[in-house]
Design a protein around this motif. Structure first.
Motif, mmCIF file in Angstrom:
data_model
loop_
_atom_site.group_PDB
_atom_site.id
_atom_site.type_symbol
_atom_site.label_atom_id
_atom_site.label_comp_id
_atom_site.label_asym_id
_atom_site.label_seq_id
_atom_site.Cartn_x
_atom_site.Cartn_y
_atom_site.Cartn_z
ATOM 1 N N HIS A 272 0.846 -1.190 0.000
ATOM 2 C CA HIS A 272 0.000 0.000 0.000
ATOM 3 C C HIS A 272 0.887 1.247 0.000
ATOM 4 N N PRO A 273 0.610 2.204 -0.892
ATOM 5 C CA PRO A 273 1.469 3.399 -0.969
ATOM 6 C C PRO A 273 1.610 4.143 0.351
ATOM 7 N N SER A 274 0.596 4.086 1.206
ATOM 8 C CA SER A 274 0.671 4.828 2.467
ATOM 9 C C SER A 274 1.703 4.249 3.422
ATOM 10 N N ALA A 275 2.125 3.005 3.217
ATOM 11 C CA ALA A 275 3.069 2.363 4.137
ATOM 12 C C ALA A 275 4.407 3.101 4.185
ATOM 13 N N VAL B 240 4.913 6.228 4.112
ATOM 14 C CA VAL B 240 4.835 7.513 4.823
ATOM 15 C C VAL B 240 5.404 7.399 6.236
ATOM 16 N N GLN B 241 5.322 6.222 6.830
ATOM 17 C CA GLN B 241 5.820 6.025 8.178
ATOM 18 C C GLN B 241 7.347 6.084 8.248
ATOM 19 N N TYR C 270 6.749 10.743 0.886
ATOM 20 C CA TYR C 270 5.811 10.105 -0.048
ATOM 21 C C TYR C 270 6.118 10.584 -1.470
ATOM 22 N N THR D 101 3.705 6.165 -5.844
ATOM 23 C CA THR D 101 2.566 6.733 -5.128
ATOM 24 C C THR D 101 1.290 6.265 -5.818
ATOM 25 N N LEU D 102 0.150 6.496 -5.175
ATOM 26 C CA LEU D 102 -1.121 6.117 -5.795
ATOM 27 C C LEU D 102 -1.288 6.843 -7.126
ATOM 28 N N GLU E 155 -8.291 -2.316 -0.416
ATOM 29 C CA GLU E 155 -7.229 -1.985 0.519
ATOM 30 C C GLU E 155 -7.303 -2.914 1.731
ATOM 31 N N SER F 117 -4.662 -0.981 9.799
ATOM 32 C CA SER F 117 -3.938 -0.191 8.812
ATOM 33 C C SER F 117 -3.864 -0.969 7.500
#
Length: 223
Positions: free
Chosen positions: A149-152, A154-155, A159, A185-186, A205, A213
């Motif tokens: 997942h692209p959001s992963a 960010v941690q 991004y 990225t998405l 997702e 998450s």
């Protein structure tokens, strides 16, 4: 050595570690979330036949066969394909993304769909494959892609699309020859699909059952 060659060399060097990791269910997110997620997504569509691209040691091909789908797997790493054939019979072949994209390797009857499960690691090879994937399946067929997942990211990092380190990070065995992988990225994924002439039918997702998450993202695309 370019990034694609480094990635392939790393997988050749780590094939047996990878096989052992899968056979012993050592990757928690796969067991808890992503394996079932991709299988359930594919089975929710009327798919009679499918090509599993970057199939590794073939678990997904075998699982889909057990669901009554005619499945065939290909991978660039010969040791993984040899193991897949040992486990699942002659339903696998050695073929790279470039072999498929250029027509160097062809399958018989084109299947209803293709699936690429956590296998789009290089930038150029992935783009070339997706821009030619219509040649591999029936007109209007489906393409299923599951990836991180692209959001992963960010941690840990900004991004921003680009090359990232940590290919074998978090796995239990003594993997060697780490490689960089290309993060999108998405928005970058959507742009790539548009350039490849693929239409997004659905985005899923899958969530981790404890943290809630997103672990991965699944794109259902129409060719």
């Amino acid at each position: 050595m370019d990034q694609s060659t480094k990635i392939t060399a790393s997988w050749h060097a780590n094939a047996h570690n990878w096989i052992a990791s899968i056979d012993n269910a050592e990757i928690e997110t796969r067991i808890l979330v992503t394996n079932d997620a991709i299988v359930n997504t594919i089975c929710s569509h009327n798919i009679q036949s499918i090509l599993d691209i970057g199939c590794g040691e073939g678990w997904l091909t075998r699982c889909l066969q057990n669901k009554g789908i005619v499945a065939f797997g290909v991978d660039a790493v010969s040791a993984l394909i040899e193991n897949a054939i040992e486990k699942g019979g002659n339903h696998y072949a050695v073929a790279s993304f470039n072999d498929l994209a250029t027509g160097k390797y062809t399958i018989g009857n084109r299947p209803d769909a293709a699936v690429i499960n956590f296998a789009l690691l290089d930038k150029t090879d992935s783009e070339t494959l997706l821009k030619n994937i219509k040649k591999l399946i029936v007109p209007g067929g489906l393409v299923f892609i599951q990836t991180l997942h692209p959001s992963a990211i960010v941690q840990q990092e900004p991004y921003v699309a680009g090359w990232k380190e940590g290919s074998w990070k978090g796995l239990k065995r003594d993997f060697e020859q780490p490689y960089e992988w290309y993060f999108r990225t998405l928005g970058a994924w959507v742009s790539l699909f548009s350039e490849a002439g693929l239409t997004i039918r659905k985005i899923e997702e899958p969530l981790h059952p404890q943290s809630q998450s997103p672990v991965s993202i699944i794109f259902v695309l129409k060719a």
